[in-house]
Design an enzyme around this catalytic site. Structure first.
Site, PDB file in Angstrom:
ATOM      1  N   THR A   1      61.178  35.167  64.785  1.00 25.23           N
ATOM      2  CA  THR A   1      61.890  34.440  65.843  1.00 25.23           C
ATOM      3  C   THR A   1      63.150  35.196  66.261  1.00 25.23           C
ATOM      4  O   THR A   1      63.659  34.989  67.359  1.00 25.23           O
ATOM      5  CB  THR A   1      62.278  33.015  65.397  1.00 25.23           C
TER       6      THR A   1
ATOM      7  N   LYS B   1      59.505  44.416  56.123  1.00 25.12           N
ATOM      8  CA  LYS B   1      60.326  44.359  57.334  1.00 25.12           C
ATOM      9  C   LYS B   1      60.928  45.729  57.662  1.00 25.12           C
ATOM     10  O   LYS B   1      61.447  45.940  58.744  1.00 25.12           O
ATOM     11  CB  LYS B   1      61.410  43.299  57.186  1.00 25.12           C
TER      12      LYS B   1
ATOM     13  N   LYS C   1      67.733  40.503  59.496  1.00 26.72           N
ATOM     14  CA  LYS C   1      66.675  39.656  58.943  1.00 26.72           C
ATOM     15  C   LYS C   1      66.683  39.826  57.430  1.00 26.72           C
ATOM     16  O   LYS C   1      67.370  40.685  56.883  1.00 26.72           O
ATOM     17  CB  LYS C   1      65.307  40.020  59.518  1.00 26.72           C
ATOM     18  N   ARG C   2      65.911  38.986  56.766  1.00 27.12           N
ATOM     19  CA  ARG C   2      65.776  39.082  55.314  1.00 27.12           C
ATOM     20  C   ARG C   2      65.380  40.502  54.918  1.00 27.12           C
ATOM     21  O   ARG C   2      64.551  41.135  55.565  1.00 27.12           O
ATOM     22  CB  ARG C   2      64.710  38.076  54.865  1.00 27.12           C
TER      23      ARG C   2
ATOM     24  N   HIS D   1      52.726  30.349  57.330  1.00 28.01           N
ATOM     25  CA  HIS D   1      53.720  31.265  57.881  1.00 28.01           C
ATOM     26  C   HIS D   1      53.586  32.703  57.386  1.00 28.01           C
ATOM     27  O   HIS D   1      54.424  33.535  57.737  1.00 28.01           O
ATOM     28  CB  HIS D   1      55.136  30.780  57.549  1.00 28.01           C
TER      29      HIS D   1
ATOM     30  N   LYS E   1      65.139  35.705  69.996  1.00 22.75           N
ATOM     31  CA  LYS E   1      66.570  35.482  70.244  1.00 22.75           C
ATOM     32  C   LYS E   1      67.212  36.711  70.874  1.00 22.75           C
ATOM     33  O   LYS E   1      68.020  36.595  71.805  1.00 22.75           O
ATOM     34  CB  LYS E   1      67.268  35.116  68.927  1.00 22.75           C
TER      35      LYS E   1
END
Length: 813
Positions: A652, A550, A544-545, A356, A656
């Site tokens: 993901t 990110k 998100k985290r 991942h 969504k």
């Protein structure tokens, strides 16, 4: 099931009285929830038992999905929908003066995961059951989950997520199926008359793994698979009665608590030695318990294990469960008497691995001395796997000692878990096309050269049943009205929406649904953040985290730039925008926690500025979980997918948002690339470096200081961070450390490099949003193509190409 509301009412009242020994009139909302959930679970149990009996009787090949996380969310509403009894239950409860919505709101989010890894696992379980595939989950029953996030004075504070305080009505404790997992001790080696070695684990510390099974119900079918979660428990022998009698209460229970700590918390803070050991304990604990349980269950039907590879597949979700490989070898050799070659042949036909990430810290390496002390027999097996593998490599690449060393499972005093997973698996897959190519040609190039047939891609997916049908009922009804109900069973039929592009009446209805969803989220924000946001503003979300790659920081720096523009030009013509953040930072990840503080200080500054707040608002929604996500995704106009190219394996959340009609502003990273290819460049706002450009710059040629000197916008926001001009109440070091990470450490994730293109992309977003018909057309295209990313589609690929399992129809008893 319940034929009518009267039958339901009778069953509910009986269950309520027998379970709680009180009248409904004196019940709390929690009481009503527990009684209803208990009743529904028992109704599911008939299907559950029947499904397991069907698999056993028909010798169905089954897959067991091992994951450290299962971010399953709440069960009640989905289970009612899947059973088709929600209308009956709602009507019956109403006649008892009980609100079903109030009961649903009482259910806590299960504290079994953190982010995309756990949510993917949960979507996969849903899709397995929905399509009738024999597939089960195996994980840990965390008592306190990851943590409950609170924002105090702008800082993240971690509290226990005591999600089990009211018990979990969906689980069934099965102490008769408990497993003993062995830690520490030493291995005694003996030889029989034929010279065969026999290994006995001596003086070990036993840990009792007790399974708690949760039913995973299929939608509109009779399949109920199992999520088995293991709890670490101690026996009576771990209570030191003598110490207790002396009044030494702490010592009396110290061994007991040390054991139970294994299943207390997901991802314990690994900034200290004890918790690093605890993480490794957790990994072996649930792996050993899970594999032992599989073997024991298999032997109920089969006298020997010769057919094990034909009937069982074990899938390891990222590197955390890599110890499946040596644990299965241990059982086959030590407990079942197989020779090494037979055991290895079986293991490498059973185990499959999904990678991942390409981030080095997530590929996991454990010091040899820690690994060997904690799991002495497992270390012996890993050592032998490594010895044989290195011998193969030496034969294949004579004289190339550096390649052998780089590929070794044990080298440089560490055990490399990703290497163990690759060597011990028959399949290795990435989770997006670009991620898989990076694995094959960069991160695991040597392994791909050696095992080319093992590597394949399976792009992640999401379940439309939760992320559209459940969380966005207004849009669900609108889609069904437009193209019929077939898409509910086959989400790829969402593509039929494409023929509706340009339909002004449909666009008007879409706008109305979006507005309702935005109003719902706005109410939540006002209740929880005490900030009033305008549903007519652009809802721009990054959830998100919190992590440097990110790039929540890029988003925040741009917001600060917008604030500077508004201060300089109070009458600036711009569409009002609400920036929404949510996500958790790891407790010891101080950079990420400083970014959380920065975002919250920006929010405080902007939301209290009488001029700026007319143009922009900023909110950070604390304690992000599945329930909160179900509010955010349907309400969002813009999906921020702005990770550094090459760093996000797939994502993901992007799917969504897409499924709920948000338009992506994003980089060429992960599944963003496949989303853009599907919807077309006109329906995706792209910016930033490409993967190749990032890889090239990582090897030199990038100077963040040049951007600071040449771009006045960047220089202004960073100077404000360093000198504290905007945030006088914050200690200077807090935000100057962020600036130093960008300048002194040369901007590892290219935040400054991508700033100019990001700012231009944001201006493009605003221009597109102002063209209502164009924007709704983009939203419709995204919804139409989102069915491609259904986890039903992904699971069919896993089932057919990796696991070789078939869909079943257990039928009714």
């Amino acid at each position: 099931m319940f034929e009518n509301k009267n039958e339901f009412k009778k069953a509910y009242k009986q269950r309520f009285m027998s379970l709680l020994s009180k009248s409904i009139d004196e019940a709390t909302a929690i009481d009503k929830y527990v009684a209803l959930a208990s009743l529904i679970r028992d109704e599911m149990s008939v299907k559950w038992v029947n499904t397991n009996n069907y698999y056993l009787k028909n010798a169905e090949r089954q897959v067991y999905y091992f994951s450290l996380e299962f971010l399953v969310g709440k069960f009640l509403e989905l289970n009612l929908q899947y059973l088709g009894v929600e209308p009956v239950c709602r009507a019956g409860l109403a006649e008892l003066d009980i609100s079903l919505d109030e009961i649903i709101a009482c259910e806590p989010d299960a504290g079994l995961g953190n982010g995309g890894l756990g949510r993917l696992a949960a979507c996969f379980l849903d899709s397995l059951a929905a399509q009738g595939y024999p597939g089960h989950g195996c994980g840990i029953r965390y008592k306190y989950g990851l943590f409950k996030q609170q924002i105090v004075d702008g800082y993240q504070v971690e509290l226990p997520d005591n999600w089990l305080r009211l018990s979990n009505p969906w689980e069934v404790r099965k102490p008769d199926k408990a497993i003993v997992v062995r830690f520490y001790g030493h291995v005694q080696t003996e030889f029989d008359e034929a010279g065969n070695a026999r290994f006995t684990h001596k003086d070990y510390t036993p840990v009792l793994a007790v399974p708690y099974d949760m039913p995973i119900l299929g939608s509109d079918n009779d399949t109920v698979n199992t999520l088995r979660l293991w709890s670490a428990e101690s026996g009576d022998e771990q209570f030191d009665f003598a110490s207790f009698s002396r009044g030494d209460y702490i010592n009396a229970v110290s061994k007991k608590y040390a054991i139970e700590a294994i299943s207390e918390v997901l991802y314990p803070d690994d900034s200290n030695y004890s918790n690093r050991i605890l993480r490794l304990k957790q990994q072996y604990f649930f792996v050993s318990a899970g594999v032992q349980s599989i073997i024991r269950h298999f032997k109920l039907k089969h006298r020997d294990l010769a057919k094990l590879p034909d009937l069982i597949a074990i899938h390891i979700n990222d590197t955390h469960p890599s110890l499946v490989v040596p644990e299965l070898m241990r059982i086959l050799i030590d407990d079942e008497g197989y020779g090494w070659d037979e055991a290895w042949n079986m293991t490498t036909r059973i185990v499959a691995y999904t990678n991942h990430t390409i981030m080095p810290e997530a590929l996991e390496k454990w010091p040899i001395d820690v690994f060997r002390e904690l799991m002495p027999r497992i270390y012996m097996i890993v050592e032998e796997i490594n010895r044989r593998f290195c011998r193969e490599l030496t034969e294949r690449y004579p004289g190339d000692s550096w390649r052998v060393r780089d590929m070794a499972i044990i080298a440089d005093d560490v055990v490399k878990m990703a290497h163990l997973a690759v060597v011990g698996s028959f399949s290795v897959n990435g989770v997006a096309a670009v991620h898989t190519e990076l694995l094959k040609h960069v991160v695991m190039k040597d392994f791909y050269d050696y095992y080319p047939a093992k590597f394949n891609n399976k792009t992640n997916g999401i379940t439309h049943r939760r992320w559209l049908i459940k969380s966005n009922p207004g849009l669900t009804s609108l889609i069904t009205e437009a193209i019929g109900p077939g898409w509910r069973g086959d989400p790829t039929e969402l593509k039929f929406l494409q023929k509706m592009r340009g339909d002004a009446a449909l666009y008007e209805k879409m706008a109305r649904v979006k507005r309702e969803n935005k109003e719902r989220l706005a109410r939540y924000i006002e209740e929880n953040n005490h900030v009033r946001v305008d549903p007519d503003s652009i809802f721009d979300a990054q959830v998100k985290r919190i992590h440097a790659y990110k790039r929540q920081l890029l988003n925040a720096l741009h917001i600060q730039h917008l604030y500077n523009r508004i201060v300089e030009q109070p009458e600036l013509d711009m569409t009002p925008r609400t920036f929404i953040f949510a996500g958790k930072a790891a407790p010891s990840y101080y950079f990420a926690k400083n970014v959380v503080k920065y975002i919250n200080e920006l929010a405080n500054l902007i939301n209290n500025d009488r001029v700026a707040r007319r143009k922009i608002r900023v909110v950070f929604l604390e304690n992000y979980n599945v329930g909160l996500a179900e509010l955010i995704f349907p309400a969002s106009d813009v999906s921020e997918q702005i990770s550094t190219a090459s760093k996000e394996a797939s994502g993901t959340g992007n799917m969504k948002f897409m499924m709920n009609g948000a338009v992506t502003i994003g980089t060429n990273d992960g599944a963003n690339i496949e989303i853009r290819q599907l919807v077309g460049d006109d329906n995706f706002v792209l910016f930033g470096l490409s993967v190749d450009e990032v890889l090239k710059m990582q090897h030199g040629g990038y100077n963040a200081g040049e951007i600071y000197r040449e771009d006045s916008r960047v220089r202004q926001v960073l100077d404000q961070l360093v000198y504290g001009d905007l945030f006088p109440s914050v200690p200077p070091e807090t935000f100057s450390s962020i600036a130093r990470a960008l300048l002194e450490y040369n901007d590892e994730f290219f935040v400054l490099k991508d700033f100019a293109e990001y700012a231009a992309a944001q201006q493009k977003i605003e221009a597109l949003y102002r063209q209502s018909a164009v924007w709704h057309g983009m939203a419709l295209e995204n919804i139409a193509m989102s069915g491609h990313f259904s986890s039903d589609n992904t699971i069919r690929q896993y089932a057919g190409e990796i696991w070789k399992i078939r869909a079943c129809k257990p039928g009714r008893l």
